[in-house]
Design a protein around this motif. Structure first.
Motif, short mmCIF file in Angstrom:
data_model
loop_
_atom_site.label_atom_id
_atom_site.label_comp_id
_atom_site.label_asym_id
_atom_site.label_seq_id
_atom_site.Cartn_x
_atom_site.Cartn_y
_atom_site.Cartn_z
N TYR A 101 43.03 34.72 27.19
CA TYR A 101 42.90 35.11 28.58
C TYR A 101 43.27 33.92 29.47
O TYR A 101 43.07 32.76 29.12
CB TYR A 101 41.47 35.56 28.88
CG TYR A 101 41.11 36.88 28.24
CD1 TYR A 101 41.55 38.09 28.79
CD2 TYR A 101 40.34 36.93 27.07
CE1 TYR A 101 41.22 39.31 28.20
CE2 TYR A 101 40.01 38.13 26.48
CZ TYR A 101 40.47 39.32 27.04
OH TYR A 101 40.16 40.52 26.45
N LEU A 102 43.82 34.22 30.64
CA LEU A 102 44.25 33.18 31.57
C LEU A 102 43.13 32.21 31.90
O LEU A 102 43.32 30.99 31.89
CB LEU A 102 44.75 33.82 32.88
CG LEU A 102 46.12 34.51 32.82
CD1 LEU A 102 46.25 35.52 33.95
CD2 LEU A 102 47.23 33.48 32.89
N ASN A 159 40.73 27.36 32.07
CA ASN A 159 39.34 26.96 32.30
C ASN A 159 38.91 27.18 33.76
O ASN A 159 38.56 26.24 34.48
CB ASN A 159 39.14 25.49 31.91
CG ASN A 159 37.66 25.10 31.85
OD1 ASN A 159 36.80 25.96 31.63
ND2 ASN A 159 37.38 23.83 32.04
N TYR A 160 38.95 28.44 34.20
CA TYR A 160 38.43 28.78 35.52
C TYR A 160 37.79 30.16 35.46
O TYR A 160 37.92 30.90 34.47
CB TYR A 160 39.51 28.71 36.60
CG TYR A 160 40.68 29.65 36.42
CD1 TYR A 160 40.57 31.01 36.73
CD2 TYR A 160 41.92 29.18 35.98
CE1 TYR A 160 41.63 31.87 36.57
CE2 TYR A 160 42.99 30.04 35.83
CZ TYR A 160 42.84 31.38 36.13
OH TYR A 160 43.90 32.23 35.97
N SER A 161 37.11 30.54 36.51
CA SER A 161 36.42 31.83 36.56
C SER A 161 37.42 32.97 36.70
O SER A 161 38.39 32.87 37.46
CB SER A 161 35.44 31.85 37.74
OG SER A 161 34.87 33.12 37.88
N PRO A 162 37.21 34.12 35.99
CA PRO A 162 38.14 35.25 36.09
C PRO A 162 38.32 35.75 37.52
O PRO A 162 39.39 36.25 37.88
CB PRO A 162 37.48 36.32 35.21
CG PRO A 162 36.63 35.55 34.25
CD PRO A 162 36.15 34.36 35.01
N GLU A 163 37.27 35.62 38.37
CA GLU A 163 37.37 36.10 39.75
C GLU A 163 38.42 35.33 40.55
O GLU A 163 38.91 35.80 41.58
CB GLU A 163 36.01 35.99 40.45
CG GLU A 163 34.95 36.94 39.94
CD GLU A 163 34.34 36.48 38.63
OE1 GLU A 163 34.52 35.28 38.29
OE2 GLU A 163 33.70 37.29 37.92
N LEU A 164 38.76 34.12 40.09
CA LEU A 164 39.73 33.29 40.81
C LEU A 164 41.16 33.50 40.32
O LEU A 164 42.08 32.84 40.81
CB LEU A 164 39.35 31.81 40.66
CG LEU A 164 37.97 31.41 41.21
CD1 LEU A 164 37.70 29.93 40.91
CD2 LEU A 164 37.87 31.69 42.70
N SER A 165 41.36 34.39 39.37
CA SER A 165 42.69 34.58 38.78
C SER A 165 43.64 35.25 39.76
O SER A 165 43.40 36.37 40.23
CB SER A 165 42.58 35.41 37.50
OG SER A 165 43.86 35.74 37.01
N GLU A 166 44.74 34.57 40.07
CA GLU A 166 45.76 35.14 40.94
C GLU A 166 46.49 36.29 40.25
O GLU A 166 46.89 37.26 40.89
CB GLU A 166 46.76 34.06 41.35
CG GLU A 166 46.18 33.01 42.28
CD GLU A 166 47.17 31.91 42.62
OE1 GLU A 166 47.13 31.43 43.77
OE2 GLU A 166 47.96 31.54 41.74
N HIS A 167 46.67 36.18 38.93
CA HIS A 167 47.31 37.26 38.19
C HIS A 167 46.50 38.55 38.28
O HIS A 167 47.05 39.64 38.44
CB HIS A 167 47.50 36.85 36.72
CG HIS A 167 48.78 36.15 36.47
ND1 HIS A 167 49.62 36.44 35.42
CD2 HIS A 167 49.41 35.15 37.15
CE1 HIS A 167 50.68 35.65 35.45
NE2 HIS A 167 50.56 34.84 36.49
#
Length: 568
Positions: A149-150, A155-163
């Motif tokens: 997973y991105l 190493n960041y929160s899924p809520e911050l995913s630009e994709h």
């Protein structure tokens, strides 16, 4: 009927299917088999294959038809109603329109060859594509991130995913500049845009294209550097490798045989840790050669320290070279001398002919014993540097006028380079004329193509007492005085004082030979013979001892004895 039912199931996957029995006989075929080969029910399928492929031991093979079409055959065993079958799935791998696997392989190869980074995630946010350029940009490995997973890879929160945002909204994100990865704690910034992949009105994946900023910066720097070199290659603002030099052999311009041979000789000298004397008139480039030799040697990473012996007062020159300690003389401080400061590098003594005789004797001891003692100090420090000296006068004439000690000469001139004056190198005059003309034309944004034949003749006949330095200044003056639309420089472009000097010299009668000038080696053979004989007599004609006192090898001294025909 069973064979047909089985084969029909597979026609949704591949364009052609053949069903075989246990003996590899054709029970049924369907689809576009006619495009590959002529099949007949009941015949043995393996008879259509090359002899080495008939065992069907391989799960898949590639055959070539008479029309040079490449066909992929995949064999799958199948059991139904307690009977065994072989299913042959046929597709043309050279047909990119119908063969999705081949088309996908081509697209993957294209993506991996791009200079721009590409990353693609699926509907769940897992990384499906991560090309080589993206690896270089971010410092991550393809095999480590694909399938993850991105937010796990970066190493960041899924809520911050630009994709994920682009997948959910369908709106692309254009021209972002951010760092998603770090290398040794340093953020790796990239410029990127992110787009949705839409099929039948539904977003199925998201991809980003990242610009290789590093490559663009390198190209920009290279462009700026090339322009800088063309406009002002003589104004080097940064030291070469930080060792105190600005020149290498690449900066020595000219195409005469004399200069080419001299550069080759200097390059040969550079590989040996030996002291050297460079002799040449003012403006011939003695320090340029000295720096080039240093940068061509194994000492290139060590300091190059230059001192002009004529520019420092006699009272300060000794402490400048050897150093001092506090209280050694009035106003003395703890000072590192240049011999120490040069470390394992090169000490360049320019215009050594200006050094007082009293200091020359102290220099002899340092060069002979390879140790230096600071003024007022008790301990000595080893001398590890190579000493390159330069003189703008013939050293033998200096010896004759008692301006240079003969024993110092033999210690600093273990190897000697003699740079001929520019007037003796007509080919180099023409080469340098064009070289400086191009440089200053670009620097002043003028379109000057050359000089008139009259001006060329005058410049070739001029004696150039200031050598290359003078020629450079004359050409610069010519270009500055030229009009913006002028294409050829002429005599009229010369300043009045230069025009009078050069033209008057051209019209003057050549001086009558006096018979006083001789070549450097022949001019002082008598002085050389006298000095060597005195050293031999002082050592009772012991060649080894005499050679040691003169700072020469035994073989070198024997060579000079034989050359000068010295006999006991």
């Amino acid at each position: 009927m069973a064979a047909q039912a089985i084969g029909t199931l597979f026609l949704d996957v591949v364009p052609a299917v053949v069903v075989l029995d246990e003996e590899k006989r054709i029970l049924w075929f369907g689809g576009k088999t006619y495009e590959f080969c002529n099949l007949v029910e009941g015949e043995r399928f393996t008879d259509l294959l090359p002899p080495d492929k008939r065992s069907l031991s391989d799960k898949q093979i590639v055959i070539t038809t008479h029309s040079n079409r490449k066909i992929l055959l995949r064999f799958k065993p199948f059991t139904a109603d307690e009977r065994s079958y072989f299913i042959v799935l046929m597709e043309e791998i050279s047909d990119l329109l119908s063969n999705k696997d081949s088309r996908l392989a081509c697209l993957e190869a294209i993506v991996n060859s791009l200079d721009e980074g590409v990353i693609m995630s699926d509907s769940e946010g897992r990384i499906m594509v991560y090309n080589k350029a993206q690896e270089k940009l971010e410092g991550l490995r393809q095999e480590k991130v694909v399938g993850n997973y991105l937010w796990e890879a970066y190493n960041y929160s899924p809520e911050l995913s630009e994709h994920r945002r682009v997948f959910q909204t369908g709106a692309p994100i254009i021209g972002q500049y951010r760092a998603h990865s770090h290398i040794n704690g340093i953020p790796q910034y990239v410029t990127y845009s992110t787009y949705p992949i839409v099929q039948d009105g539904q977003t199925i994946a998201v991809f980003s294209v990242s610009t290789n900023e590093t490559k663009l910066k390198d190209l920009l720097y290279e462009t700026i550097e090339l322009k800088r070199k063309m406009i002002a290659s003589d104004k080097v603002h940064q030291e070469y490798h930080g060792n105190g030099t600005t020149y290498t052999f690449d900066h020595i311009k000219g195409n005469s045989t004399v200069l080419t041979d001299l550069v080759s000789e200097a390059q040969n000298v550079a590989v040996h840790n030996t002291d050297l004397l460079i002799v040449g008139e003012t403006g011939t480039g003695k320090e340029l050669f000295a720096q080039s030799i240093h940068n061509h040697s194994k000492r290139a990473k060590s300091p190059f320290v230059a001192v002009n012996c004529a520019a420092i007062p006699e009272t300060l020159l000794e402490s400048t070279l050897f150093g001092s300690i506090k209280g050694a003389f009035t106003g003395a401080t703890d000072q590192t001398g240049l011999f120490e400061y040069a470390q394992d590098g090169t000490l360049f003594l320019d215009e050594i002919n200006s050094m007082p005789l009293s200091l020359q004797s102290k220099l002899i001891r340092v060069l002979e014993e390879r140790v230096v003692r600071r003024l007022g100090a008790a301990k000595v420090t080893p001398v590890r540097c190579v000493v390159i000296s330069a003189s703008n006068e013939d050293p033998h004439e200096l010896i004759a006028r008692h301006k240079l000690r003969m024993d110092l000469y033999y210690r600093i001139a273990r190897t000697c380079l003699i740079i001929p004056p520019l007037r003796e190198r007509k080919d180099d005059i023409l080469f340098l004329l064009n070289h400086f003309l191009n440089r200053f034309s670009k620097a002043t944004n003028k379109q000057i193509n050359g000089i008139t034949d009259t001006l060329k003749e005058i410049l070739l006949d001029y004696k150039w007492p200031g050598n290359i330095r003078e020629l450079q200044h004359v050409v610069e003056n010519l270009v500055i005085r030229a009009s913006d639309d002028q294409r050829l420089l002429d005599v009229a472009n010369l300043p009045v004082y230069l025009r009078q000097t050069i033209v008057n010299e051209k019209n003057a009668e050549p001086p009558k030979p006096t018979g006083m000038k001789r070549a450097i080696k022949s001019a002082t053979s008598s002085y050389e013979r006298e000095y060597i004989r005195s050293q031999l007599e002082a050592s009772d004609w012991n060649i080894t001892q005499a050679a040691k006192s003169m700072g020469l090898t035994r073989q070198s001294l024997q060579y000079h004895i034989k050359k000068l025909k010295i006999r006991q």
